[in-house]
Motif scaffolding. Sequence first.
Motif, PDB file in Angstrom:
ATOM      1  N   ASP A   1       0.856  -1.194   0.000  1.00  0.00           N
ATOM      2  CA  ASP A   1       0.000   0.000   0.000  1.00  0.00           C
ATOM      3  C   ASP A   1       0.889   1.240   0.000  1.00  0.00           C
ATOM      4  N   VAL A   2       0.255   2.371  -0.137  1.00  0.00           N
ATOM      5  CA  VAL A   2       1.035   3.616  -0.257  1.00  0.00           C
ATOM      6  C   VAL A   2       1.745   3.942   1.057  1.00  0.00           C
TER       7      VAL A   2
ATOM      8  N   PHE B   1       0.407  10.607   8.169  1.00  0.00           N
ATOM      9  CA  PHE B   1       1.801  10.930   7.856  1.00  0.00           C
ATOM     10  C   PHE B   1       2.587  11.383   9.095  1.00  0.00           C
TER      11      PHE B   1
ATOM     12  N   ASN C   1      -4.740  15.596  -0.681  1.00  0.00           N
ATOM     13  CA  ASN C   1      -5.671  15.249   0.387  1.00  0.00           C
ATOM     14  C   ASN C   1      -5.245  16.063   1.592  1.00  0.00           C
TER      15      ASN C   1
ATOM     16  N   ILE D   1      -1.737   8.894  -5.139  1.00  0.00           N
ATOM     17  CA  ILE D   1      -2.783   7.876  -5.006  1.00  0.00           C
ATOM     18  C   ILE D   1      -4.117   8.357  -5.597  1.00  0.00           C
ATOM     19  N   HIS D   2      -4.365   9.678  -5.546  1.00  0.00           N
ATOM     20  CA  HIS D   2      -5.649  10.190  -6.044  1.00  0.00           C
ATOM     21  C   HIS D   2      -5.590  10.603  -7.522  1.00  0.00           C
TER      22      HIS D   2
ATOM     23  N   SER E   1      -6.162   2.000  -5.464  1.00  0.00           N
ATOM     24  CA  SER E   1      -7.021   1.725  -4.303  1.00  0.00           C
ATOM     25  C   SER E   1      -8.082   2.792  -4.059  1.00  0.00           C
TER      26      SER E   1
ATOM     27  N   PRO F   1      -8.879  -0.566  -1.353  1.00  0.00           N
ATOM     28  CA  PRO F   1      -7.732  -0.487  -0.433  1.00  0.00           C
ATOM     29  C   PRO F   1      -7.525  -1.765   0.378  1.00  0.00           C
TER      30      PRO F   1
ATOM     31  N   LYS G   1      -4.711  -4.641  -0.732  1.00  0.00           N
ATOM     32  CA  LYS G   1      -3.291  -4.543  -0.384  1.00  0.00           C
ATOM     33  C   LYS G   1      -2.337  -4.710  -1.558  1.00  0.00           C
TER      34      LYS G   1
HETATM   35  C1  PLP Z   1      -3.005  10.850   0.228  1.00  0.00           C
HETATM   36  C2  PLP Z   1      -3.154   9.438   0.706  1.00  0.00           C
HETATM   37  N1  PLP Z   1      -2.072   8.685   0.835  1.00  0.00           N
HETATM   38  C3  PLP Z   1      -2.155   7.409   1.263  1.00  0.00           C
HETATM   39  C4  PLP Z   1      -3.374   6.853   1.611  1.00  0.00           C
HETATM   40  C5  PLP Z   1      -3.403   5.458   2.119  1.00  0.00           C
HETATM   41  O1  PLP Z   1      -3.232   4.589   1.072  1.00  0.00           O
HETATM   42  P1  PLP Z   1      -2.954   3.054   1.299  1.00  0.00           P
HETATM   43  O2  PLP Z   1      -4.219   2.455   1.811  1.00  0.00           O
HETATM   44  O3  PLP Z   1      -2.549   2.559  -0.042  1.00  0.00           O
HETATM   45  O4  PLP Z   1      -1.833   2.988   2.295  1.00  0.00           O
HETATM   46  C6  PLP Z   1      -4.523   7.610   1.481  1.00  0.00           C
HETATM   47  C7  PLP Z   1      -5.831   7.055   1.840  1.00  0.00           C
HETATM   48  O5  PLP Z   1      -6.831   7.698   1.836  1.00  0.00           O
HETATM   49  C8  PLP Z   1      -4.415   8.941   1.007  1.00  0.00           C
HETATM   50  O6  PLP Z   1      -5.488   9.724   0.850  1.00  0.00           O
END
Ligand code: PLP
Length: 387
Positions: free
Chosen positions: A95-96, A124, A172, A202-203, A234, A240, A243
Amino acid sequence: MPTPSDLDAITLDHLRAVPSEKWSTFPDAIGAFVAEMDFGTAPAIRAAVHDAVDTGRLGYLSAPVLAAHQEATAGFALRRYGWEVDPAWVRHVPDVLAAFEATIRHFTSPGAAVVLPTPAYMPFAPLLRHLGREVVEVPLVRDGDRYVHDLDALAAAFAAGAQLLVLVNPHNPTGRVYEPAELAALADLVDTYGGMVFSDEIHAPLVYAGHAHVPYASVCEEAAAHTVTASSASKAWNIPGLKAAQVILADDGVAAHWREHCLWTEKTTSTVGVLAHTAAYTHGEAWLDDVVAYLDGNRRLVADHLAARLPDVGYTAPEGTYLAWLDLRAYGLDRPGRWLREHAGVAVTDGLRCGAAGAGHARLTMATPRPILQDILDRMTAALTAR
Ligand SMILES: Cc1ncc(COP(=O)(O)O)c(C=O)c1O
């Protein structure tokens, strides 16, 4: 393809029957906090997951499955963003956030300062602290009705020794889609100080007409040479829980460093997730475009409703993402997120969870059937006007 009336017809009862995080955490409220869509996923992804189960493709990741995933990701990046990516430099991650963690661990030193523009995606800052890094919050600033990076403050943070900038594009929670000139200015600045960028994209598939996603690493060679890009299906295809995600590298040196240090992160990626991402990037674009068109209607509904009924709520329709960043400071609420849950029965994310710059704000997830979004807006209007 989902038609608007298909999506409109999804009911609260139907959603509550699925014990998802969004619909089970606050049973007495409408769930609008977690960034998930209420529209299921694309038929191509459902077929890929069913096929994996039916044909027993549930083992460890194999070279052919990974090669197809690399080709699919590179093909999507080229078609959607005009970004030419070497398929070998598309790496799989679970995942990110795992990509973020690996980047912080292996591209910054213990105790390093990391620059986090705020408001920021909630995990973060705590994750950086957990990893023993110092968080340098640099608030985004307003340029008219848009949020932009504060270049002077970023330069000061790097001059004081920061090693990495966390760039989120589309952003985000504000919904900004940064323009090429803004990204080029960032690249110039980071290059001047010899810094790194983690570019969370991711977006990126969720961008509205009139705006275009530009991958940060594609703006110039300098950006490519100091960036780890994270991408994923995801958010845009709502998977999401499967994985899988991608790291995309655009420079020999960065790729060699990733290969040397981050292969254990790759190893924790799910086979079904990789198959689903391959399906999304190969056969999922028509579904995505329909959903983005529906979300476009939702962001406009929020704009129209707030302008007519709650003019004291600050809101700029997002350029990308399905998140609404609401400025509720006019109401003098201590924690608007909690207040809206208790008084309006709408569970949103309190802005302070996005950093000090989020005080007095709330983040609302708009990716829900329009009648439910209308219910959310009506509940908020009734509660806020009765105050
Ligand atoms: C900017 C951003 N990064 C990462 C994530 C989390 O991603 P992942 O579920 O792939 O870790 C999100 C989830 O909303 C997000 O908005």
